[in-house]
Design a protein around this motif. Sequence first.
Motif, PDB file in Angstrom:
ATOM      1  N   ILE A   1     -34.474 166.519 -33.749  1.00 48.08           N
ATOM      2  CA  ILE A   1     -33.724 166.990 -34.918  1.00 48.08           C
ATOM      3  C   ILE A   1     -32.407 167.622 -34.477  1.00 48.08           C
ATOM      4  O   ILE A   1     -31.341 167.357 -35.057  1.00 48.08           O
ATOM      5  CB  ILE A   1     -34.565 167.987 -35.733  1.00 48.08           C
ATOM      6  N   ALA A   2     -32.463 168.467 -33.441  1.00 43.41           N
ATOM      7  CA  ALA A   2     -31.230 169.077 -32.920  1.00 43.41           C
ATOM      8  C   ALA A   2     -30.254 168.002 -32.450  1.00 43.41           C
ATOM      9  O   ALA A   2     -29.035 168.130 -32.639  1.00 43.41           O
ATOM     10  CB  ALA A   2     -31.565 170.044 -31.788  1.00 43.41           C
ATOM     11  N   SER A   3     -30.772 166.940 -31.852  1.00 47.64           N
ATOM     12  CA  SER A   3     -29.913 165.834 -31.416  1.00 47.64           C
ATOM     13  C   SER A   3     -29.230 165.172 -32.604  1.00 47.64           C
ATOM     14  O   SER A   3     -28.043 164.829 -32.549  1.00 47.64           O
ATOM     15  CB  SER A   3     -30.738 164.803 -30.642  1.00 47.64           C
ATOM     16  N   GLY A   4     -29.990 164.980 -33.691  1.00 50.59           N
ATOM     17  CA  GLY A   4     -29.403 164.397 -34.892  1.00 50.59           C
ATOM     18  C   GLY A   4     -28.300 165.265 -35.467  1.00 50.59           C
ATOM     19  O   GLY A   4     -27.239 164.769 -35.873  1.00 50.59           O
ATOM     20  N   LEU A   5     -28.531 166.580 -35.501  1.00 52.36           N
ATOM     21  CA  LEU A   5     -27.495 167.500 -35.977  1.00 52.36           C
ATOM     22  C   LEU A   5     -26.258 167.436 -35.084  1.00 52.36           C
ATOM     23  O   LEU A   5     -25.125 167.442 -35.571  1.00 52.36           O
ATOM     24  CB  LEU A   5     -28.046 168.925 -36.023  1.00 52.36           C
TER      25      LEU A   5
ATOM     26  N   ARG B   1     -25.215 164.957 -33.462  1.00 53.91           N
ATOM     27  CA  ARG B   1     -24.542 163.675 -33.687  1.00 53.91           C
ATOM     28  C   ARG B   1     -23.838 163.632 -35.041  1.00 53.91           C
ATOM     29  O   ARG B   1     -23.272 162.610 -35.420  1.00 53.91           O
ATOM     30  CB  ARG B   1     -25.548 162.545 -33.560  1.00 53.91           C
ATOM     31  N   GLY B   2     -23.886 164.735 -35.784  1.00 51.25           N
ATOM     32  CA  GLY B   2     -23.134 164.830 -37.027  1.00 51.25           C
ATOM     33  C   GLY B   2     -23.913 164.520 -38.283  1.00 51.25           C
ATOM     34  O   GLY B   2     -23.324 164.466 -39.371  1.00 51.25           O
ATOM     35  N   LEU B   3     -25.223 164.343 -38.186  1.00 50.12           N
ATOM     36  CA  LEU B   3     -26.032 164.070 -39.369  1.00 50.12           C
ATOM     37  C   LEU B   3     -26.199 165.337 -40.199  1.00 50.12           C
ATOM     38  O   LEU B   3     -26.228 166.454 -39.663  1.00 50.12           O
ATOM     39  CB  LEU B   3     -27.408 163.551 -38.963  1.00 50.12           C
ATOM     40  N   ASP B   4     -26.319 165.168 -41.521  1.00 45.91           N
ATOM     41  CA  ASP B   4     -26.685 166.313 -42.348  1.00 45.91           C
ATOM     42  C   ASP B   4     -28.135 166.672 -42.069  1.00 45.91           C
ATOM     43  O   ASP B   4     -28.861 165.925 -41.397  1.00 45.91           O
ATOM     44  CB  ASP B   4     -26.463 166.013 -43.831  1.00 45.91           C
ATOM     45  N   LEU B   5     -28.589 167.816 -42.589  1.00 48.37           N
ATOM     46  CA  LEU B   5     -29.897 168.330 -42.204  1.00 48.37           C
ATOM     47  C   LEU B   5     -31.027 167.376 -42.553  1.00 48.37           C
ATOM     48  O   LEU B   5     -31.879 167.078 -41.704  1.00 48.37           O
ATOM     49  CB  LEU B   5     -30.134 169.697 -42.840  1.00 48.37           C
ATOM     50  N   GLU B   6     -31.063 166.883 -43.780  1.00 53.11           N
ATOM     51  CA  GLU B   6     -32.161 165.976 -44.142  1.00 53.11           C
ATOM     52  C   GLU B   6     -32.140 164.718 -43.285  1.00 53.11           C
ATOM     53  O   GLU B   6     -33.193 164.260 -42.811  1.00 53.11           O
ATOM     54  CB  GLU B   6     -32.091 165.597 -45.623  1.00 53.11           C
ATOM     55  N   SER B   7     -30.963 164.155 -43.056  1.00 52.54           N
ATOM     56  CA  SER B   7     -30.871 162.951 -42.230  1.00 52.54           C
ATOM     57  C   SER B   7     -31.304 163.234 -40.793  1.00 52.54           C
ATOM     58  O   SER B   7     -31.953 162.397 -40.152  1.00 52.54           O
ATOM     59  CB  SER B   7     -29.447 162.404 -42.254  1.00 52.54           C
ATOM     60  N   ALA B   8     -30.958 164.416 -40.276  1.00 57.71           N
ATOM     61  CA  ALA B   8     -31.362 164.784 -38.914  1.00 57.71           C
ATOM     62  C   ALA B   8     -32.874 164.927 -38.823  1.00 57.71           C
ATOM     63  O   ALA B   8     -33.482 164.528 -37.817  1.00 57.71           O
ATOM     64  CB  ALA B   8     -30.675 166.075 -38.492  1.00 57.71           C
ATOM     65  N   VAL B   9     -33.506 165.488 -39.862  1.00 58.90           N
ATOM     66  CA  VAL B   9     -34.962 165.617 -39.856  1.00 58.90           C
ATOM     67  C   VAL B   9     -35.602 164.244 -39.923  1.00 58.90           C
ATOM     68  O   VAL B   9     -36.606 163.972 -39.243  1.00 58.90           O
ATOM     69  CB  VAL B   9     -35.428 166.529 -41.002  1.00 58.90           C
TER      70      VAL B   9
ATOM     71  N   PHE C   1     -34.299 161.513 -38.786  1.00 56.85           N
ATOM     72  CA  PHE C   1     -34.043 160.984 -37.441  1.00 56.85           C
ATOM     73  C   PHE C   1     -35.128 161.493 -36.477  1.00 56.85           C
ATOM     74  O   PHE C   1     -35.711 160.717 -35.706  1.00 56.85           O
ATOM     75  CB  PHE C   1     -32.656 161.448 -37.009  1.00 56.85           C
ATOM     76  N   GLY C   2     -35.401 162.798 -36.529  1.00 55.99           N
ATOM     77  CA  GLY C   2     -36.427 163.371 -35.668  1.00 55.99           C
ATOM     78  C   GLY C   2     -37.812 162.837 -35.980  1.00 55.99           C
ATOM     79  O   GLY C   2     -38.618 162.598 -35.068  1.00 55.99           O
ATOM     80  N   LYS C   3     -38.096 162.632 -37.267  1.00 55.25           N
ATOM     81  CA  LYS C   3     -39.405 162.111 -37.669  1.00 55.25           C
ATOM     82  C   LYS C   3     -39.606 160.701 -37.117  1.00 55.25           C
ATOM     83  O   LYS C   3     -40.680 160.375 -36.596  1.00 55.25           O
ATOM     84  CB  LYS C   3     -39.503 162.102 -39.192  1.00 55.25           C
ATOM     85  N   ARG C   4     -38.575 159.882 -37.216  1.00 56.80           N
ATOM     86  CA  ARG C   4     -38.694 158.526 -36.683  1.00 56.80           C
ATOM     87  C   ARG C   4     -38.966 158.564 -35.178  1.00 56.80           C
ATOM     88  O   ARG C   4     -39.800 157.825 -34.656  1.00 56.80           O
ATOM     89  CB  ARG C   4     -37.409 157.741 -36.955  1.00 56.80           C
ATOM     90  N   TYR C   5     -38.256 159.449 -34.487  1.00 60.98           N
ATOM     91  CA  TYR C   5     -38.446 159.553 -33.043  1.00 60.98           C
ATOM     92  C   TYR C   5     -39.874 159.972 -32.697  1.00 60.98           C
ATOM     93  O   TYR C   5     -40.532 159.361 -31.845  1.00 60.98           O
ATOM     94  CB  TYR C   5     -37.448 160.556 -32.446  1.00 60.98           C
ATOM     95  N   ILE C   6     -40.385 161.017 -33.350  1.00 58.28           N
ATOM     96  CA  ILE C   6     -41.690 161.546 -32.944  1.00 58.28           C
ATOM     97  C   ILE C   6     -42.824 160.616 -33.327  1.00 58.28           C
ATOM     98  O   ILE C   6     -43.844 160.553 -32.627  1.00 58.28           O
ATOM     99  CB  ILE C   6     -41.909 162.969 -33.527  1.00 58.28           C
TER     100      ILE C   6
END
Length: 283
Positions: A231-235, A237-245, A247-252
């Motif tokens: 999630i921190a990586s997504g943030l 990279r410039g993603l908004d919070l929901e998009s970063a979460v 992104f993190g969900k897909r990764y995990i």
Amino acid sequence: MEPTVGTTPPRVMTIAGTDSGGGAGIAADLRTFAACGVHGCLAVCAVTVQNSVGVTGVHTVPVDTIAGQIATVASDIGLQAAKTGMLANAEIIETVARACDENGIGAGLATPFVVDPVAASMHGDPLLAAEALDAYRHTLFPRATLVTPNLDEIRLLVEHDVHDRAGQYAAAKALHALGPRAVLVKGGHLAEDTDGCLDLLYDGETAVELPGPRFDTGHTHGGGDSLAAAIASGLARGLDLESAVRFGKRYIVEAVRHAYPLGAGHGPVSALWAVRPWWDERD
């Protein structure tokens, strides 16, 4: 000829402890950062004696060294996001909060801040004294862009014993009242939910349900660390919070799907699914 100097990627710092077995903590964070396309920096807060079975020793780092690691990296290399892991005690938590304030890290500041409040073992046993839990509640949470507790940590932090979806919503509201910009109530420990693994993102106004599969595996060591790091990586990279979460969900999800056994206990989630196997290629 290929260029020898590339574009500098976003930089993310993990402020956490080590795991000598390599399954969780800073080792998991750095693997995740690389898999998510960011450069990982670190501030070591504690060194553990640890393997796949458990932790048998912890050595905390002096607080001036912790603060110095954060400041020296932020002032030279610069950070696009930061996340925490095991902070060990109240003094360290308070030191990290001050260092983040001084270096522009936190909700409302230049650098987004993901707080993973490592407060319970894989078996749900408390890892922190009461004063450290208070430091999380009243010092670190109000500075967080996002907090990412599991259900055992929620029980310790806000005394909500979650057994169903309604309990997740109630816990999210109780955690948000402590001051973070947003809360992610993870559903991985919700044994009653046999249909899947639903995480709940709540920002004080809107709740977003993030469903996912549940895998029949005991190899989930480092899963919470890895999700927060992604999630921190997504943030960064410039993603908004929901998009970063998301992104993190897909990764995990993929990291748990590809988890592997290691030693006699719990194996780690895997970052290797995201790595192209260049070593098997033939010219």
